[in-house]
Design an enzyme around this catalytic site. Structure first.
Site, PDB file in Angstrom:
ATOM      1  CE  LYS A  11      -0.133   2.406   3.104  1.00  8.58           C
ATOM      2  NZ  LYS A  11      -0.294   3.029   4.947  1.00  8.58           N
ATOM      3  CG  ASP A 123      -3.228   1.777   6.334  1.00 11.14           C
ATOM      4  OD1 ASP A 123      -3.697   2.388   6.785  1.00 11.14           O
ATOM      5  OD2 ASP A 123      -2.199   1.615   6.932  1.00 11.14           O
TER       6      ASP A 123
END
Length: 271
Positions: A11, A123
């Site tokens: 990410k 996240d």
């Protein structure tokens, strides 16, 4: 028994605006998130008991007990035990969501919907929403998928320094900063993406450098890229390149100059 496999991509926070702090201490964010074509791979097989084994170049030090996010997320998704094998390629505590991406992969493999996953990690919801671009807001629970970006390649660099996310947030002196523009435009080509990103911020970069000054060296090494910044709370930084060859050359140059650093190049993924 059937074994299933899921990819857990890195990410990347192309932007990270810290827009406030709630009374409970959680910070409010506004972030443009993309995912790269490098990551971990998780396999799962239904089993009599829960288990996790870790392999791969980044396996050292990864916990395999009940506190691992993979097992915690899997138990949230299903009450049927699984045996997991995690092939670990992303560095831990590096600002590129390695553990959260692994947890999201576990939820997918176990057939979960991810409800409540933000309680395990801010996240995880955005990793569940990938691999295309996503706007993440709130404490990580407000997710808006975005149109695919034009073709871009990324060089990821981590100096093998662990940065504590809570410590970085604690060092952030200004907690209420402007968000991104209300509407993120559709970008016809890569050039406008770079120009737009240069007007945005990562509000955690300066406090992260207080804890890990080497981050400034990483950004300097990435400076030949059209755009370079830190991802998340660090210490991984990234450089965006217009072509695969340019990314490969930059990654090779940085590896030669800094052989102890973790360096990887990969495409930005689309939906």
């Amino acid at each position: 028994m059937t074994t299933a496999e899921a990819f857990a991509p890195a990410k990347i926070n192309l932007t990270l605006h810290v827009t406030g702090q709630r009374a409970d201490g959680y910070h409010l964010l506004d972030s443009l998130v993309v995912f790269a074509g490098i990551g971990d791979t998780l396999t799962a097989t239904p089993a009599a008991d829960w288990s996790l084994s870790v392999t791969g170049p980044m396996a050292a030090g990864v916990p395999t007990g009940d506190d691992n996010l993979v097992l915690r997320a899997a138990r949230m998704a299903t009450d049927r035990p699984h045996a997991f094998t995690l092939d670990k390629h992303l560095p831990a505590a590096a600002g590129i969501g390695g553990g959260s991406a692994d947890a999201a992969a576990a939820i997918r493999l176990c057939g979960g919907d991810g409800q409540g996953a933000v309680a395990l990690g801010a996240d995880i919801p955005v990793c569940l929403a990938g691999p295309g671009p996503v706007r993440m807001r709130g404490v990580g629970e407000v997710i808006d998928p975005l149109p695919n970006l034009p073709p871009l390649w990324v060089v990821l660099v981590n100096p093998r320094v662990t940065v504590s996310t809570p410590a970085v947030f604690k060092s952030l002196t200004e907690k209420t900063n402007p968000p991104m523009p209300p509407d993120i435009p559709r970008f016809p080509t890569a050039g406008p993406v770079i120009a737009w990103l240069k007007r945005q911020r990562n509000d955690l970069a300066a406090p992260a450098m207080q804890h890990a000054p080497v981050i400034s060296d990483v950004l300097a090494a990435l400076s030949p890229a059209p755009f370079a910044a830190m991802s998340g709370s660090g210490a991984t930084c990234f450089g965006l390149c217009m072509t695969e060859n340019a990314a490969a050359r930059l990654a090779s140059d940085i590896t030669r100059a800094h052989p102890a650093w973790w360096v990887a190049s990969a495409p930005i993924l689309s939906r």
